[in-house]
Design a protein around this motif. Sequence first.
Motif, PDB file in Angstrom:
ATOM      1  N   VAL A 174       8.798   9.058 -13.148  1.00 39.00           N
ATOM      2  CA  VAL A 174       9.355   8.768 -11.830  1.00 39.00           C
ATOM      3  C   VAL A 174       8.226   8.471 -10.845  1.00 39.00           C
ATOM      4  CG1 VAL A 174      10.629   9.709  -9.859  1.00 39.00           C
ATOM      5  CG2 VAL A 174      11.461  10.118 -12.180  1.00 39.00           C
ATOM      6  N   LEU A 175       7.153   9.268 -10.890  1.00 44.62           N
ATOM      7  CA  LEU A 175       6.025   9.049  -9.984  1.00 44.62           C
ATOM      8  C   LEU A 175       5.378   7.689 -10.222  1.00 44.62           C
ATOM      9  CD1 LEU A 175       4.290  12.565  -9.947  1.00 44.62           C
ATOM     10  CD2 LEU A 175       5.905  11.600  -8.297  1.00 44.62           C
ATOM     11  N   GLU A 176       5.473   7.195 -11.455  1.00 47.01           N
ATOM     12  CA  GLU A 176       4.921   5.870 -11.767  1.00 47.01           C
ATOM     13  C   GLU A 176       5.590   4.768 -10.948  1.00 47.01           C
ATOM     14  OE1 GLU A 176       2.570   4.380 -14.030  1.00 47.01           O
ATOM     15  OE2 GLU A 176       1.781   6.385 -13.777  1.00 47.01           O
ATOM     16  N   THR A 177       6.797   5.013 -10.474  1.00 48.48           N
ATOM     17  CA  THR A 177       7.521   3.983  -9.733  1.00 48.48           C
ATOM     18  C   THR A 177       7.164   3.991  -8.249  1.00 48.48           C
ATOM     19  OG1 THR A 177       9.445   5.412  -9.308  1.00 48.48           O
ATOM     20  CG2 THR A 177       9.445   4.162 -11.358  1.00 48.48           C
ATOM     21  N   LEU A 178       6.324   4.931  -7.826  1.00 46.79           N
ATOM     22  CA  LEU A 178       5.887   4.989  -6.438  1.00 46.79           C
ATOM     23  C   LEU A 178       4.620   4.160  -6.234  1.00 46.79           C
ATOM     24  CD1 LEU A 178       6.229   8.826  -5.737  1.00 46.79           C
ATOM     25  CD2 LEU A 178       7.704   7.029  -4.820  1.00 46.79           C
ATOM     26  N   ALA A 179       4.432   3.661  -5.030  1.00 48.37           N
ATOM     27  CA  ALA A 179       3.173   3.022  -4.673  1.00 48.37           C
ATOM     28  C   ALA A 179       2.083   4.100  -4.646  1.00 48.37           C
ATOM     29  CB  ALA A 179       3.292   2.356  -3.305  1.00 48.37           C
ATOM     30  N   PRO A 180       0.809   3.731  -4.831  1.00 46.93           N
ATOM     31  CA  PRO A 180      -0.260   4.734  -4.903  1.00 46.93           C
ATOM     32  C   PRO A 180      -0.273   5.724  -3.740  1.00 46.93           C
ATOM     33  CG  PRO A 180      -1.100   2.629  -5.634  1.00 46.93           C
ATOM     34  CD  PRO A 180       0.296   2.378  -5.139  1.00 46.93           C
ATOM     35  N   ALA A 181      -0.186   5.244  -2.512  1.00 47.03           N
ATOM     36  CA  ALA A 181      -0.215   6.153  -1.359  1.00 47.03           C
ATOM     37  C   ALA A 181       1.000   7.075  -1.363  1.00 47.03           C
ATOM     38  CB  ALA A 181      -0.278   5.365  -0.059  1.00 47.03           C
ATOM     39  N   GLU A 182       2.172   6.537  -1.731  1.00 45.64           N
ATOM     40  CA  GLU A 182       3.377   7.365  -1.806  1.00 45.64           C
ATOM     41  C   GLU A 182       3.222   8.450  -2.864  1.00 45.64           C
ATOM     42  OE1 GLU A 182       6.952   4.293  -0.566  1.00 45.64           O
ATOM     43  OE2 GLU A 182       6.275   4.332  -2.644  1.00 45.64           O
ATOM     44  N   ARG A 183       2.640   8.076  -3.975  1.00 45.99           N
ATOM     45  CA  ARG A 183       2.440   9.041  -5.063  1.00 45.99           C
ATOM     46  C   ARG A 183       1.519  10.168  -4.609  1.00 45.99           C
ATOM     47  NH1 ARG A 183       1.617   7.301 -11.336  1.00 45.99           N
ATOM     48  NH2 ARG A 183       1.570   9.383 -12.245  1.00 45.99           N
ATOM     49  N   ALA A 184       0.415   9.813  -3.961  1.00 47.05           N
ATOM     50  CA  ALA A 184      -0.531  10.821  -3.484  1.00 47.05           C
ATOM     51  C   ALA A 184       0.131  11.750  -2.472  1.00 47.05           C
ATOM     52  CB  ALA A 184      -1.751  10.145  -2.875  1.00 47.05           C
ATOM     53  N   VAL A 185       0.836  11.180  -1.519  1.00 42.23           N
ATOM     54  CA  VAL A 185       1.475  11.986  -0.487  1.00 42.23           C
ATOM     55  C   VAL A 185       2.538  12.894  -1.091  1.00 42.23           C
ATOM     56  CG1 VAL A 185       2.992  11.884   1.540  1.00 42.23           C
ATOM     57  CG2 VAL A 185       0.977  10.408   1.406  1.00 42.23           C
ATOM     58  N   PHE A 186       3.347  12.375  -1.987  1.00 40.29           N
ATOM     59  CA  PHE A 186       4.400  13.191  -2.600  1.00 40.29           C
ATOM     60  C   PHE A 186       3.792  14.364  -3.361  1.00 40.29           C
ATOM     61  CE2 PHE A 186       7.199  14.530  -5.992  1.00 40.29           C
ATOM     62  CZ  PHE A 186       8.420  14.652  -5.347  1.00 40.29           C
ATOM     63  N   VAL A 187       2.784  14.102  -4.173  1.00 36.57           N
ATOM     64  CA  VAL A 187       2.161  15.160  -4.970  1.00 36.57           C
ATOM     65  C   VAL A 187       1.551  16.224  -4.064  1.00 36.57           C
ATOM     66  CG1 VAL A 187       0.221  15.678  -6.520  1.00 36.57           C
ATOM     67  CG2 VAL A 187       1.753  13.756  -7.030  1.00 36.57           C
ATOM     68  N   LEU A 188       0.801  15.809  -3.062  1.00 39.21           N
ATOM     69  CA  LEU A 188       0.112  16.772  -2.202  1.00 39.21           C
ATOM     70  C   LEU A 188       1.084  17.573  -1.337  1.00 39.21           C
ATOM     71  CD1 LEU A 188      -2.981  14.670  -1.068  1.00 39.21           C
ATOM     72  CD2 LEU A 188      -2.837  16.347  -2.917  1.00 39.21           C
ATOM     73  N   ARG A 189       2.164  16.942  -0.911  1.00 37.09           N
ATOM     74  CA  ARG A 189       3.114  17.630  -0.041  1.00 37.09           C
ATOM     75  C   ARG A 189       4.123  18.454  -0.822  1.00 37.09           C
ATOM     76  NH1 ARG A 189       3.672  20.155   4.648  1.00 37.09           N
ATOM     77  NH2 ARG A 189       5.864  20.266   5.282  1.00 37.09           N
ATOM     78  N   GLU A 190       4.799  17.827  -1.793  1.00 41.82           N
ATOM     79  CA  GLU A 190       5.910  18.481  -2.469  1.00 41.82           C
ATOM     80  C   GLU A 190       5.469  19.466  -3.540  1.00 41.82           C
ATOM     81  OE1 GLU A 190       9.071  18.077  -1.397  1.00 41.82           O
ATOM     82  OE2 GLU A 190       8.127  16.865   0.163  1.00 41.82           O
ATOM     83  N   VAL A 191       4.344  19.187  -4.177  1.00 40.52           N
ATOM     84  CA  VAL A 191       3.896  20.050  -5.271  1.00 40.52           C
ATOM     85  C   VAL A 191       2.896  21.093  -4.782  1.00 40.52           C
ATOM     86  CG1 VAL A 191       2.856  20.131  -7.563  1.00 40.52           C
ATOM     87  CG2 VAL A 191       4.252  18.152  -6.892  1.00 40.52           C
ATOM     88  N   PHE A 192       1.967  20.661  -3.933  1.00 39.64           N
ATOM     89  CA  PHE A 192       0.883  21.561  -3.538  1.00 39.64           C
ATOM     90  C   PHE A 192       0.983  22.035  -2.093  1.00 39.64           C
ATOM     91  CE2 PHE A 192      -0.655  18.943  -7.048  1.00 39.64           C
ATOM     92  CZ  PHE A 192      -0.951  19.944  -7.964  1.00 39.64           C
ATOM     93  N   ALA A 193       2.028  21.612  -1.395  1.00 37.30           N
ATOM     94  CA  ALA A 193       2.363  22.135  -0.073  1.00 37.30           C
ATOM     95  C   ALA A 193       1.232  22.017   0.944  1.00 37.30           C
ATOM     96  CB  ALA A 193       2.813  23.595  -0.186  1.00 37.30           C
ATOM     97  N   LEU A 194       0.433  20.940   0.862  1.00 39.19           N
ATOM     98  CA  LEU A 194      -0.571  20.701   1.881  1.00 39.19           C
ATOM     99  C   LEU A 194       0.115  20.269   3.172  1.00 39.19           C
ATOM    100  CD1 LEU A 194      -2.463  20.735  -0.625  1.00 39.19           C
ATOM    101  CD2 LEU A 194      -3.792  18.947   0.519  1.00 39.19           C
ATOM    102  N   ASP A 195      -0.501  20.612   4.298  1.00 37.00           N
ATOM    103  CA  ASP A 195       0.113  20.171   5.557  1.00 37.00           C
ATOM    104  C   ASP A 195      -0.215  18.698   5.801  1.00 37.00           C
ATOM    105  OD1 ASP A 195      -2.383  19.923   6.998  1.00 37.00           O
ATOM    106  OD2 ASP A 195      -2.366  22.084   7.325  1.00 37.00           O
ATOM    107  N   TYR A 196       0.520  18.105   6.742  1.00 39.75           N
ATOM    108  CA  TYR A 196       0.410  16.663   6.958  1.00 39.75           C
ATOM    109  C   TYR A 196      -0.981  16.255   7.437  1.00 39.75           C
ATOM    110  CZ  TYR A 196       5.453  16.409   6.307  1.00 39.75           C
ATOM    111  OH  TYR A 196       6.712  16.477   5.776  1.00 39.75           O
TER     112      TYR A 196
END
Length: 292
Positions: free
Chosen positions: A114-136
């Motif tokens: 599923v992550l493969e279908t995201l653009a690179p920046a979207e993939r990075a943001v999703f992983v850092l926010r949703e998985v690792f809970a980094l702040d914006y």
Amino acid sequence: MTDGTGRTPTEAFVAHRNLLFTVAYEMLGSAADAEDVLQEAWLRWVGVDHDEVREQRAYLVRIVTRQALMHLRTLGRRKESYVGPWLPEPLLTSPDVAEDVELADSVSMAMLLVLETLAPAERAVFVLREVFALDYAEIAEAVDRTPAAVRQIAHRARAHVAARRPRGSVSAAENRRTVAAFRGAVETGDLQGLLDVLAPDVVLLTDGGGVVRAALAPVVGAGLVAEVLGNIASTTLHPTLINGDPALVIRRGGEVDTVIAMRIDDGLITGLYAVRNPAKLSRVERENPVGR
């Protein structure tokens, strides 16, 4: 030199290594490339003025994210010339990973696709926010965007993933039962048993990388998938944990020949991912440390 935690820069890198590897792996889908990213991140980390680093974990994640984004461009070109379906590199993971439901979901083969279908920046943001809970603000520094832009990207990526992630919540015990039934049906050549656990619209992807025999296009539908699986009847399938989920391994001559991961929705197998490319099978012989 130490930070407020008393860790030296080397100790900090070692302490966060599992996290850094997981960030890189989830962004790239390749353990080999993730290891390259960590090597590059280490070289940059030792050259940093550590007196200027306020928070070591955030700084390290920023370095790794930027390196992974650069690797994504190279990986994208490589995938364009890849023979047949491209699948992520499977990882042998410990039972502890499976117990962390969110982590296991984030590294699962289904989620990585599923992550493969995201653009690179979207993939990075999703992983850092949703998985690792980094702040914006932290993510903004890592991807060279403003916090407001990162919020918009996160919202877009979250909606994209939500529309494509597994549809039903399945317990670990139910997953194991489904995998066991699938294994028994394949090993005995039980066609009806296979049809009982395969969703009508199941998709089989086989990744041979142009090196070993594999289907060059997705195989769709329970009947066709069962027919393909009939070719490996009487083959022993060894249960294991791959990317936090139950999976099966085929060995030939003592060597790993195929790793079969799967996506299970509401108790039925909706996706089968058979990795046969020998270059992607070295990580299924020893546990790989992933973590948050």
